[in-house]
Design a protein around this motif. Structure first.
Motif, PDB file in Angstrom:
ATOM      1  N   SER A 120      26.280   3.392 -17.733  1.00 30.72           N
ATOM      2  CA  SER A 120      25.799   3.665 -19.099  1.00 30.72           C
ATOM      3  C   SER A 120      25.200   2.418 -19.736  1.00 30.72           C
ATOM      4  O   SER A 120      24.227   2.504 -20.474  1.00 30.72           O
ATOM      5  CB  SER A 120      26.916   4.231 -19.962  1.00 30.72           C
ATOM      6  N   LEU A 121      25.735   1.253 -19.397  1.00 28.93           N
ATOM      7  CA  LEU A 121      25.161   0.011 -19.920  1.00 28.93           C
ATOM      8  C   LEU A 121      23.776  -0.237 -19.310  1.00 28.93           C
ATOM      9  O   LEU A 121      22.875  -0.726 -19.993  1.00 28.93           O
ATOM     10  CB  LEU A 121      26.075  -1.178 -19.602  1.00 28.93           C
ATOM     11  N   LEU A 122      23.610   0.110 -18.068  1.00 32.44           N
ATOM     12  CA  LEU A 122      22.320  -0.077 -17.413  1.00 32.44           C
ATOM     13  C   LEU A 122      21.246   0.836 -17.975  1.00 32.44           C
ATOM     14  O   LEU A 122      20.059   0.519 -17.967  1.00 32.44           O
ATOM     15  CB  LEU A 122      22.438   0.157 -15.908  1.00 32.44           C
ATOM     16  N   THR A 151      30.995   3.251 -16.981  1.00 33.15           N
ATOM     17  CA  THR A 151      30.688   2.307 -18.059  1.00 33.15           C
ATOM     18  C   THR A 151      29.523   1.411 -17.684  1.00 33.15           C
ATOM     19  O   THR A 151      28.593   1.204 -18.469  1.00 33.15           O
ATOM     20  CB  THR A 151      31.923   1.444 -18.386  1.00 33.15           C
ATOM     21  N   LEU A 152      29.550   0.890 -16.472  1.00 31.42           N
ATOM     22  CA  LEU A 152      28.466   0.026 -16.019  1.00 31.42           C
ATOM     23  C   LEU A 152      27.136   0.775 -15.967  1.00 31.42           C
ATOM     24  O   LEU A 152      26.095   0.254 -16.373  1.00 31.42           O
ATOM     25  CB  LEU A 152      28.792  -0.565 -14.650  1.00 31.42           C
ATOM     26  N   GLN A 174      20.862   1.708 -21.035  1.00 35.62           N
ATOM     27  CA  GLN A 174      20.480   1.363 -22.424  1.00 35.62           C
ATOM     28  C   GLN A 174      19.261   0.505 -22.456  1.00 35.62           C
ATOM     29  O   GLN A 174      18.852  -0.189 -21.679  1.00 35.62           O
ATOM     30  CB  GLN A 174      21.621   0.646 -23.119  1.00 35.62           C
TER      31      GLN A 174
END
Length: 92
Positions: free
Chosen positions: A88-90, A85-86, A92
């Protein structure tokens, strides 16, 4: 950016705008505070330094990704999900 706007409607930059952008780019490079930001440093050198720094960052990401892939098999599922999750956030 320079207070002057682009001279034509064809999105060309003025030389002043390019110089301003290159100096701003130089200020983003590591150790730029210790260097004298001036027109003495050529734009091509600043761009070369920038490319080298980006390559270095890419190599660091590759190394960290490799280390992470080695560690992930030994980590519990909740932690793996959190890491994914972390990451994938990075991206973006």
């Amino acid at each position: 950016m320079s207070s002057r706007r682009r001279s034509n409607n064809n999105s060309r930059f003025t030389q002043d705008e390019i110089n301003d952008l290159v100096l701003k780019l130089q200020s983003l490079l590591p150790n730029s505070s210790s260097r004298c930001i001036s027109t003495v440093t050529s734009s091509s050198k600043i761009l070369e330094d920038t490319c080298n720094y980006i390559r270095k960052l890419h190599n660091e990401v590759d190394d960290l990704s490799e280390k992470l892939s080695q560690v992930l098999p030994s980590v519990d599922t909740n932690t793996v999900d959190l890491i994914h999750t972390l990451l994938s956030l990075l991206q973006q």
